[in-house]
Design a protein around this motif. Structure first.
Motif, PDB file in Angstrom:
ATOM      1  N   GLY A 138     -11.295  -7.449  -4.859  1.00  0.00           N
ATOM      2  CA  GLY A 138     -10.060  -7.931  -5.494  1.00  0.00           C
ATOM      3  C   GLY A 138      -9.735  -9.338  -5.050  1.00  0.00           C
ATOM      4  O   GLY A 138     -10.576 -10.052  -4.486  1.00  0.00           O
ATOM      5  N   GLU A 139      -8.487  -9.719  -5.292  1.00  0.00           N
ATOM      6  CA  GLU A 139      -8.078 -11.111  -5.047  1.00  0.00           C
ATOM      7  C   GLU A 139      -7.572 -11.305  -3.617  1.00  0.00           C
ATOM      8  O   GLU A 139      -8.118 -12.084  -2.843  1.00  0.00           O
ATOM      9  N   GLY A 140      -6.543 -10.562  -3.288  1.00  0.00           N
ATOM     10  CA  GLY A 140      -5.966 -10.690  -1.951  1.00  0.00           C
ATOM     11  C   GLY A 140      -4.890  -9.632  -1.768  1.00  0.00           C
ATOM     12  O   GLY A 140      -4.387  -9.083  -2.754  1.00  0.00           O
ATOM     13  N   PRO A 141      -4.540  -9.339  -0.536  1.00  0.00           N
ATOM     14  CA  PRO A 141      -3.567  -8.275  -0.278  1.00  0.00           C
ATOM     15  C   PRO A 141      -2.191  -8.600  -0.866  1.00  0.00           C
ATOM     16  O   PRO A 141      -1.783  -9.752  -0.901  1.00  0.00           O
ATOM     17  N   GLY A 142      -1.517  -7.547  -1.321  1.00  0.00           N
ATOM     18  CA  GLY A 142      -0.114  -7.662  -1.705  1.00  0.00           C
ATOM     19  C   GLY A 142       0.745  -7.153  -0.555  1.00  0.00           C
ATOM     20  O   GLY A 142       0.242  -6.931   0.561  1.00  0.00           O
ATOM     21  N   GLU A 145      -0.431  -3.759   0.977  1.00  0.00           N
ATOM     22  CA  GLU A 145      -1.688  -3.907   1.730  1.00  0.00           C
ATOM     23  C   GLU A 145      -1.425  -4.621   3.055  1.00  0.00           C
ATOM     24  O   GLU A 145      -1.985  -4.271   4.095  1.00  0.00           O
ATOM     25  N   PHE A 152      -5.824  -2.522  -1.586  1.00  0.00           N
ATOM     26  CA  PHE A 152      -5.511  -1.674  -2.739  1.00  0.00           C
ATOM     27  C   PHE A 152      -4.884  -0.324  -2.353  1.00  0.00           C
ATOM     28  O   PHE A 152      -5.462   0.736  -2.597  1.00  0.00           O
TER      29      PHE A 152
HETATM   30  N1  URA Z   1      -4.433  -6.874  -5.350  1.00  0.00           N
HETATM   31  C1  URA Z   1      -5.598  -7.303  -4.842  1.00  0.00           C
HETATM   32  O1  URA Z   1      -6.268  -8.152  -5.416  1.00  0.00           O
HETATM   33  N2  URA Z   1      -6.013  -6.767  -3.701  1.00  0.00           N
HETATM   34  C2  URA Z   1      -5.344  -5.838  -3.049  1.00  0.00           C
HETATM   35  O2  URA Z   1      -5.807  -5.412  -2.004  1.00  0.00           O
HETATM   36  C3  URA Z   1      -4.128  -5.405  -3.601  1.00  0.00           C
HETATM   37  C4  URA Z   1      -3.691  -5.933  -4.738  1.00  0.00           C
END
Ligand code: URA
Length: 298
Positions: A138-142, A145, A152
């Motif tokens: 994915g992109e990065g923690p929200g 997370e 995720f």
């Molecule tokens: N969106 C993401 O790209 N990664 C995550 O870990 C959570 C949400």
């Protein structure tokens, strides 16, 4: 004709490569230059603001200037030196759990990019089967997370779990990670620099897990992993041959994997009509992995 690198130059080269690696630059290119008796000289000059890579063939009998020597100068004799120098500590470890631990330790309490001082609670490294055949990026923690330290786990994560279940497997059977390991404030997209700084660690994780297929979730993951700029429409619907940049697996039988692109779960939550398209992407992945979906997809 091969020339042996003199030890001083070798040290300068090693130091310079480490310097670039620290900046997230792992790829160096050599282009043949004629008139050097088979040798190549590639010099990388660093300005305050920009990195310029230029070929500068030495004239016959020309001495290398100290500046040139301090920059990267690489006769073709150095065929394998980049590889040797770029060896990562986990590459001598065969147990993937231990290897991933080494990468996590190397990451430390990371301050390499601005995200470390923009409100992150913790680094979100990655989770799942360290020998997974299938990896999601994915992109990065929200926020969720960042709170839990696992990728995720929020609403998007629940949808991702359902997508994984629909494929007939469990979350624990795949490996899940992100391009950046720290939460961008306000869930903004990570900056290019942040992706470039963080992704070498992801590349190392990929080289350890050695998946057969990576699914890039969304444009940021796809563009960063593939190092290309294209729309989701252009990126989806096919496989790419993928090799993690700047690192080799210690398994000679693993020479990279396939990479597919699909929509990010957060996008699918905003536009559920696209779920059918995402399912097509996952079916393509399942076919590649020889997987059969359960009769009643979740
Ligand atoms: N969106 C993401 O790209 N990664 C995550 O870990 C959570 C949400």
């Amino acid at each position: 004709m091969f020339r042996i690198l003199d030890p001083e130059l070798r040290r300068a080269l090693a130091a310079r490569i480490r310097y670039y690696n620290e900046m997230g630059i792992y790829d160096f290119y050599r282009r043949p230059v004629s008139g050097l008796g088979g040798g190549i000289s590639l010099s990388v000059a660093v300005d305050e603001e920009e990195i310029a890579v230029s070929e500068q063939p030495l004239e016959p009998g020309e001495e290398m200037s100290p500046r040139k020597a301090a920059a990267v100068a690489m006769p073709v004799a150095a065929e394998n030196i980049l590889e040797a120098i770029a060896l990562k500590p986990e590459q001598s470890v065969s147990d993937p759990v231990k290897a991933l631990k080494i990468i996590r330790e190397d990451l430390g309490d990371c301050t390499r990019c601005p995200l470390h001082k923009q409100g992150r609670k913790q680094i979100v490294f990655g989770v799942g089967d360290p020998k997974a055949e299938l990896m999601f990026v994915g992109e990065g923690p929200g926020a969720d997370e960042d709170e839990k330290g696992e990728p995720f786990v929020g609403r998007g994560g629940q949808l991702l779990n359902n997508m994984i279940k629909a494929m007939g497997i469990e979350r624990e059977q795949v490996y899940i990670a992100n391009i950046v390991k720290c939460r961008p404030p306000g869930n903004r997209q990570p900056e290019r620099e942040e992706c470039a700084t963080c992704s070498p660690f992801l590349m190392r994780q990929i080289a350890v897990v050695k998946p057969k297929v990576i699914v890039a979730l969304g444009a940021t993951a796809a563009k960063t992993l593939l190092a290309m700029n294209a729309s989701m429409m252009q990126l989806r619907g096919r496989f790419y041959d993928f090799k993690p940049a700047g690192v080799r697996s210690n398994d000679p039988n693993w020479d990279g994997c396939k990479l597919a692109v699909t929509y990010h779960p957060a996008f699918l939550l905003r536009d559920p009509r696209q779920k059918g398209e995402a399912w097509k992407d996952l079916q393509m992945v399942m076919k590649e992995l020889g997987m059969k979906a359960p009769k009643q997809p979740t």
